[in-house]
Scaffold this active site. Sequence first.
Site, short mmCIF file in Angstrom:
data_model
loop_
_atom_site.label_atom_id
_atom_site.label_comp_id
_atom_site.label_asym_id
_atom_site.label_seq_id
_atom_site.Cartn_x
_atom_site.Cartn_y
_atom_site.Cartn_z
N GLU A 280 0.59 -1.46 0.22
CA GLU A 280 0.71 -0.23 0.18
C GLU A 280 0.53 1.30 0.12
O GLU A 280 0.03 2.97 -0.42
CB GLU A 280 -1.18 0.35 1.23
CG GLU A 280 -2.16 0.76 0.92
CD GLU A 280 -3.41 1.49 1.98
OE1 GLU A 280 -2.83 0.30 3.52
OE2 GLU A 280 -4.91 1.20 2.25
N HIS A 301 5.72 -27.31 -0.72
CA HIS A 301 4.81 -27.94 -1.83
C HIS A 301 3.96 -27.45 -2.16
O HIS A 301 2.44 -28.52 -2.69
CB HIS A 301 4.07 -29.18 -0.95
CG HIS A 301 5.05 -29.92 -0.24
ND1 HIS A 301 5.72 -30.99 -0.24
CD2 HIS A 301 5.81 -29.48 1.27
CE1 HIS A 301 6.81 -31.05 0.50
NE2 HIS A 301 6.63 -30.37 1.36
N LYS A 414 -14.38 1.95 -4.05
CA LYS A 414 -14.77 2.80 -2.67
C LYS A 414 -16.24 3.44 -4.20
O LYS A 414 -17.07 3.67 -3.72
CB LYS A 414 -14.13 3.10 -1.94
CG LYS A 414 -13.56 2.91 -1.12
CD LYS A 414 -13.09 3.75 -0.24
CE LYS A 414 -11.90 2.80 0.57
NZ LYS A 414 -11.10 3.89 1.83
O1 PA5 Z 1 -2.42 1.74 5.94
C1 PA5 Z 1 -3.82 2.50 5.63
O2 PA5 Z 1 -3.73 3.93 5.61
C2 PA5 Z 1 -5.43 1.96 5.29
O3 PA5 Z 1 -4.77 0.75 5.59
C3 PA5 Z 1 -5.88 2.03 6.54
O4 PA5 Z 1 -5.34 1.32 7.80
C4 PA5 Z 1 -7.66 1.26 5.96
O5 PA5 Z 1 -8.37 1.92 4.64
C5 PA5 Z 1 -8.95 1.82 7.13
O6 PA5 Z 1 -8.33 2.78 7.57
P1 PA5 Z 1 -9.56 3.37 8.73
O7 PA5 Z 1 -9.01 3.33 10.23
O8 PA5 Z 1 -9.28 5.02 8.59
O9 PA5 Z 1 -10.57 2.51 8.63
#
Ligand code: PA5
Length: 428
Positions: A280, A301, A414
Amino acid sequence: MEEITLSLIDRKNVIAPGELEARMNRAAPLLAEVVAGEARYQPFLGWHSVDESAGPERVRWLRQQADRVRADGDALVVIGIGGSNQSSRAAIKALRPKDGPAILWAGNTISACEMARTLEELDGYQSIYIDCIAKNFETLEPGITFRMLRQYLEKRYGPEDAARRIFAAGTPGSSLEQLCIDYGYTFLEFPERVGGRFSVVSDVGLFPMAVAGIDIMAITDGMRHMRDRLFSEPAQSNLALRYACIRKLMLERGYSLEMLSFFEPRLDYFAKWWVQTFAESEGKNNTALYPVVASNSEDLHATGQFVQQGSPILFETFLQVRQRDASVIFPHDDKKDYFDYLEGKDFWDINDIARKATMEAHSERGIPCLNFSIPAIDAHTLGQLYYFFLFACYLSCKLLGVNPFDQPGVENYKGYMFKNLGKPEGMQ
Ligand code: PA5
């Protein structure tokens, strides 16, 4: 203290002799910027000093809150998704503390089946607490799970007792904090300057760990230990710079995947946290290594076949655990099963021999193999690992030229989903 080390086996000289050292020298100014924490990333660097978001005083307060749950709770449900829920699960699954309440995870899926199963599972516990983690309280999965579980607690315990059983980690001033104020839930802080996948250095990661019975002071001491090491090691020998430069050189040589391989399945969720952190943070601008995982010996495996003879698209980072932390001796048996050659041997050694053999076979094929050797799977070492990978990820993003702290790509799906769910335009 036994330290974490990193070595590289590169039989095909994918990286020419001297090249890594030259690259690390050239990247010294970038390291200095990451150590200082750049001005442009100040809104995201609350984790960087450790002490700002997880100083000793905060850790002591979190322990007190956790003790309240531990006193009479037999289950804590941690609600959250993505970077916001991976870190505590990684530590709890790796360290397997024994004397605390059961920790369950929810809010990381929209599966009806999982929701039904969670509700059914909760009926089996007497005293349940929940902890909703949501930075901006806009994300669908934790948001709708929180409503479901809040109502469950209210039905079961009545509104007053339910309220004392509810914790929520959000940013100050968020609608989640408002809910806590209005209904008497305990508000934990999701620091404004800490993003989801960096939130292990805060209440977000540390509170569920403390409830489970993990020594969170040891976790944060480990983070500080690694911080001091990375801040003081010169570029030529800096552990994080070495890792980041190797990764960048591999990408330049055409490798598109980094595989994290380990021989302790209790690291499965730590590996998920590692995937989350790098994928990410780095996967932007049509670049970056795709992080994948091999939980061995099981995956030998399966994907092991691909690694040995499939497309040569990956290099491997082995996580070696040095501590002999368990011992099970393979027994004698009169029945002829042809495994007598292992009689008297320890499972620990058999596993370690499998690890060495895998590195041998993969490096012989020419796969560059990094050996990331850690002293043990304990709280202090995990703290070091968390900080190491966060810092190395920031550095690695700089080498790639991408912003480590945003995730604009996750918004695309989204848009379609919210439209089809009928979410009103302009609503948060
Ligand atoms: O690392 C990140 O920013 C994302 O993976 C968020 O943690 C995830 O989208 C969840 O976000 P939130 O805590 O605002 O619900």
